[in-house]
Enzyme design. Structure first.
Site, PDB file in Angstrom:
ATOM      1  N   HIS A  91      39.583 -22.207   3.335  1.00  0.00           N
ATOM      2  CA  HIS A  91      39.139 -21.041   2.554  1.00  0.00           C
ATOM      3  C   HIS A  91      40.089 -19.882   2.832  1.00  0.00           C
ATOM      4  O   HIS A  91      40.588 -19.741   3.944  1.00  0.00           O
ATOM      5  CB  HIS A  91      37.719 -20.613   2.945  1.00  0.00           C
ATOM      6  CG  HIS A  91      36.668 -21.554   2.450  1.00  0.00           C
ATOM      7  ND1 HIS A  91      36.384 -21.717   1.113  1.00  0.00           N
ATOM      8  CD2 HIS A  91      35.841 -22.378   3.111  1.00  0.00           C
ATOM      9  CE1 HIS A  91      35.410 -22.610   0.974  1.00  0.00           C
ATOM     10  NE2 HIS A  91      35.065 -23.037   2.173  1.00  0.00           N
ATOM     11  N   ASP A 150      35.731 -32.934   7.683  1.00  0.00           N
ATOM     12  CA  ASP A 150      35.232 -32.023   6.649  1.00  0.00           C
ATOM     13  C   ASP A 150      36.138 -30.790   6.544  1.00  0.00           C
ATOM     14  O   ASP A 150      35.673 -29.672   6.352  1.00  0.00           O
ATOM     15  CB  ASP A 150      33.771 -31.611   6.927  1.00  0.00           C
ATOM     16  CG  ASP A 150      33.111 -30.969   5.709  1.00  0.00           C
ATOM     17  OD1 ASP A 150      33.720 -30.975   4.620  1.00  0.00           O
ATOM     18  OD2 ASP A 150      31.989 -30.458   5.858  1.00  0.00           O
ATOM     19  N   HIS A 156      37.097 -37.535   5.287  1.00  0.00           N
ATOM     20  CA  HIS A 156      36.371 -36.440   4.629  1.00  0.00           C
ATOM     21  C   HIS A 156      37.156 -35.144   4.746  1.00  0.00           C
ATOM     22  O   HIS A 156      37.024 -34.404   5.717  1.00  0.00           O
ATOM     23  CB  HIS A 156      34.983 -36.271   5.271  1.00  0.00           C
ATOM     24  CG  HIS A 156      34.089 -35.329   4.515  1.00  0.00           C
ATOM     25  ND1 HIS A 156      32.727 -35.483   4.443  1.00  0.00           N
ATOM     26  CD2 HIS A 156      34.363 -34.227   3.782  1.00  0.00           C
ATOM     27  CE1 HIS A 156      32.199 -34.510   3.718  1.00  0.00           C
ATOM     28  NE2 HIS A 156      33.179 -33.726   3.306  1.00  0.00           N
TER      29      HIS A 156
END
Lengths: 307, 429
Positions: free
Chosen positions: B309, B305, B62
């Site tokens: 950003h 995950d 993920h």
């Protein structure tokens, strides 16, 4: 004795001595407001920026008046567009304003935590004028001032905050401040307006308005945000008024000595009836006057602090 | 070229392997396991790895590669570099790209970008067109192009009826449906709902938002017979629901992200947006339930995950900052520190959850440590003490809450596709 912090971000964790100092200092400025010439030169040469990212009339006017009465230079920056939409980041906006050499920033913002974020990106003294549903410390300070003015003390009083506690920035600041000063605090409203886990900060939750009136010295009545009425929190403002509204009947029946506060703007006939809003129990307009004195006190104490 | 790895403990629970031995790797293949002759050592490059462990290459099922769309935050290559640096030889990347990975073209585009890299990249296709939850994405075409699973990650598949279609359709390929479990109508918040959100004045997301969707998905998996994989599980009740589902024989698996077995909502005090993710950090009770779920096998694997950003997007007013943190380069360290050294998991279990199970869930062959096999290996030192330094990350972004954190356990090298990543560099072997 100066304040223990160079900012006023909220009342959580603020020591009793600081709150006492602000309330005591405000007494002096309250007196200034009764003079024919309501101005002192205390903050001459200091520059304060009012950074309002959310609509506000009374808080902004109150701060601005307080600044003018202390002879500070004031600049207003108001926008209701978020920085993400505007193109310039919040940080860049603040850096730019900071570069113009300012001493203090009064900030209101939709997001909780913005005043704290400001302390990391600016060297100015930061005063929180409301961040999201988090805190609004000067409102709580003026509420405490008004209670003390009416009842002579804070310690040992039983205060109940009524209404939309979940979406209110006034509630938390009142809870932290009043508890620090030794008052006993409860909240009252339908469960949909009481935030999860509020008991953990030491308040009692009640859902019966008659009981709230009967068992408390002071009720701080929060505004029901009318734009929320179509939401899932309350069915109708009528039902809210019938079950939680503060009316003269309820006061007469339960506790004629109760003192009613309201941070405004009031919705007559929703959270409070006109008879109460204009009647002898309330101190609503005193709160507004005291607000200027409290903000003068905070600006003065921070603005004259040695860095 | 010939590469000799000396002093390793080889570990692969899938082969019931746990023994100390040297390895000879030639032209990317495992040539010999065992004592090496002088002849074999001659002209070989020798890495002294006494005390280190060698497992099948770790796999992170993920992650978010921001390509196509946000190449300023991460690309297929920089994300793959971060994976190699973090100790992974394979990753599965989520479809919330721009354009969405909802067509064979985008799947092929990502595979093409990942070609020739040490790290194998397996795209996960969107379950619905543009992840909008309205109509089925071309699952068969994407599967044939190389997609290994389907998900509307970022959101749960919107309606029960579309979920049913996706699950039924996926049966043709035995592909898992990976679900970001969250009931949208309850998810209008920025952190876990509870005492801390009330204290901080931040709108909360209740755990029931997760639990309700986990329940829906498990029940639908039972009805359709499809496989559902619960992404980044974070609530205690959700772990219980998966536990019950497994007991009933329903085909449900689950992963947990390192931050959900490490950090709690308390970290949000201070409004640092590097602690903002979705699902949000929960309570200490939930953290303990994650560890319990890992121990008893309810939670099958660990997945980061990894969500890059840009600095300017994270350095934002809290409610406007995006969700997500980097994960690839801190994952082994956090897993060893929090799970292995605290005796929650054995080394075998750790390898199962980081190398074996993710591949099994995605129907990808688990690499063997055996003579004649391709060398697909992670060499790690569970006892190395190091300090996280985001400035040294291979990822293009820097949004990690673990900067300056002291961790015990680190990847030493990875080998795959005839390449070695060691001491910060890639080399052909």
């Amino acid at each position: 004795m100066p304040l223990s912090s160079r900012h006023l971000l909220g009342l959580a964790g603020v020591p009793k001595e600081d709150i006492q100092l602000i309330l005591d200092t405000a007494v002096t400025f309250r007196e200034v407001l009764e003079r024919p010439i309501k101005k002192v030169p205390t903050l001459q040469g200091k520059t304060v920026v009012n950074l309002f990212f959310e609509n506000s009339t009374r808080t902004r006017i109150s701060f601005e008046l307080a600044q003018k009465r202390l002879s500070a230079d004031t600049v207003n920056f108001s926008t209701s567009t978020s920085s993400t939409k505007k193109g310039e980041t919040f940080k860049d906006t603040v850096r730019n304003i900071e570069a113009m050499k300012i001493d203090m920033i009064v900030v209101r913002h939709q997001s909780a935590g913005v005043p704290q974020f400001l302390t990391q990106i600016s060297n100015a003294h930061i005063i929180n004028a409301g961040d999201g549903r988090h805190e609004h410390p000067t409102q709580a300070l003026l509420d405490m001032y008004s209670i003390k003015e009416r009842l002579g003390k804070l310690a040992g009083l039983k205060v109940c905050i009524v209404g939309d506690v979940a979406h209110s920035r006034v509630a938390l600041s009142n809870i932290f401040g009043l508890k620090a000063m030794g008052a006993d605090v409860s909240v009252c409203g339908p469960p949909t307006l009481i935030p999860k886990g509020i008991e953990s900060i030491g308040v009692k939750v009640i859902h019966d308005i008659d009981k709230a009136i009967a068992e408390h010295d002071v009720l701080n009545v929060l505004r029901i945000q009318l734009e929320r009425k179509a939401g899932s929190s309350i069915p109708t403002t009528r039902e809210y008024h019938n079950y939680f509204g503060i009316t003269a009947d309820r006061i007469e029946k339960n506790n004629k000595d109760v003192v009613i506060l309201h941070p405004g703007p009031i919705n007559r006939g929703v959270e409070i009836s006109s008879e109460v809003a204009d009647g002898p129990y309330q101190v609503i307009l005193d709160q507004v006057t005291n607000g200027v004195a409290i903000r003068m006190a905070v600006l003065y104490l921070l603005g004259t602090m040695n860095n | 070229m010939r590469l000799v790895l000396k002093g390793l403990t080889l570990i692969n629970p899938d082969q019931k392997l746990n023994s100390k031995s040297d390895l000879l790797i030639e032209d990317g293949k495992i040539k010999k396991i065992g004592d090496l002759t002088k002849e074999e050592l001659k002209d070989a490059e020798i890495l002294e790895l006494e005390g280190k462990y060698c497992a099948p290459g770790f796999f992170d099922m993920h992650i978010h590669l921001r390509e196509p769309g946000r190449e300023d935050e991460e690309t297929v290559v920089t994300g793959s570099n971060a994976a190699a640096a973090g100790g992974f030889t394979g990753v599965a990347c989520m479809p919330n790209t721009d354009p969405t990975t909802d067509s064979a073209e985008v799947v092929r585009f990502i595979k093409e970008k990942a070609k020739n890299h040490l790290v194998d990249v397996f795209p996960i296709g969107a379950a619905s067109v543009d992840r909008k939850g309205e109509s089925l994405a071309p699952i068969a075409e994407m599967f044939d192009a190389g997609a290994v699973a389907f998900s509307d990650d970022g959101v749960a598949i919107k309606t029960a009826s579309l979920l049913r279609s996706v699950m039924e359709y996926s049966l043709m390929y035995d592909a898992p449906i990976i679900e970001h479990c969250e009931d949208e109508s309850l998810a209008d918040g920025h952190m876990n709902e509870g005492e801390t959100s009330t204290f901080l004045g931040l709108p909360g997301i209740p755990t029931v938002a997760e639990d309700l969707t986990v329940m829906r998905d498990i029940i639908m998996a039972e009805y359709t017979g499809a496989r559902v994989h619960i992404a980044h599980i974070s609530s205690k009740n959700a772990v219980d629901l998966v536990r019950q589902g497994k007991k009933k024989g329903i085909k449900v698996t689950a992963e947990v992200a390192p931050h959900h077995f490490t950090l709690s909502e308390e970290s949000l005090k201070g409004y640092n947006t590097n602690f903002k993710m979705n699902p949000p950090l929960r309570t200490r009770d939930d953290v303990e339930a994650m560890i319990e779920g890992l121990k008893d096998g309810t939670i099958d694997c660990i997945a980061s995950d990894h969500a890059p950003h840009s600095i300017e997007e994270k350095e934002m007013e809290f409610i406007y900052a995006p969700n997500g943190i980097l994960g690839l380069e801190t994952q082994i360290g956090l897993a060893c520190t929090e799970l292995l050294h605290k005796k929650h998991l054995t080394l075998d279990q750790l390898v199962e959850k980081m190398a074996v199970n993710p591949r099994k869930i995605l129907n990808i062959e688990v690499p063997k440590i055996a003579e004649g096999e391709n060398a697909n290996l992670t060499i790690f030192d569970p006892n190395e003490i190091w300090t996280v330094d985001i400035s040294k990350f291979k990822s293009k972004s820097k949004n990690s809450p673990f900067d300056k954190k002291l961790l015990t356990g680190k990847s030493v090298a990875v080998i795959n596709n005839s390449q070695l990543y060691f001491e910060g560099n890639f080399r052909k072997i």
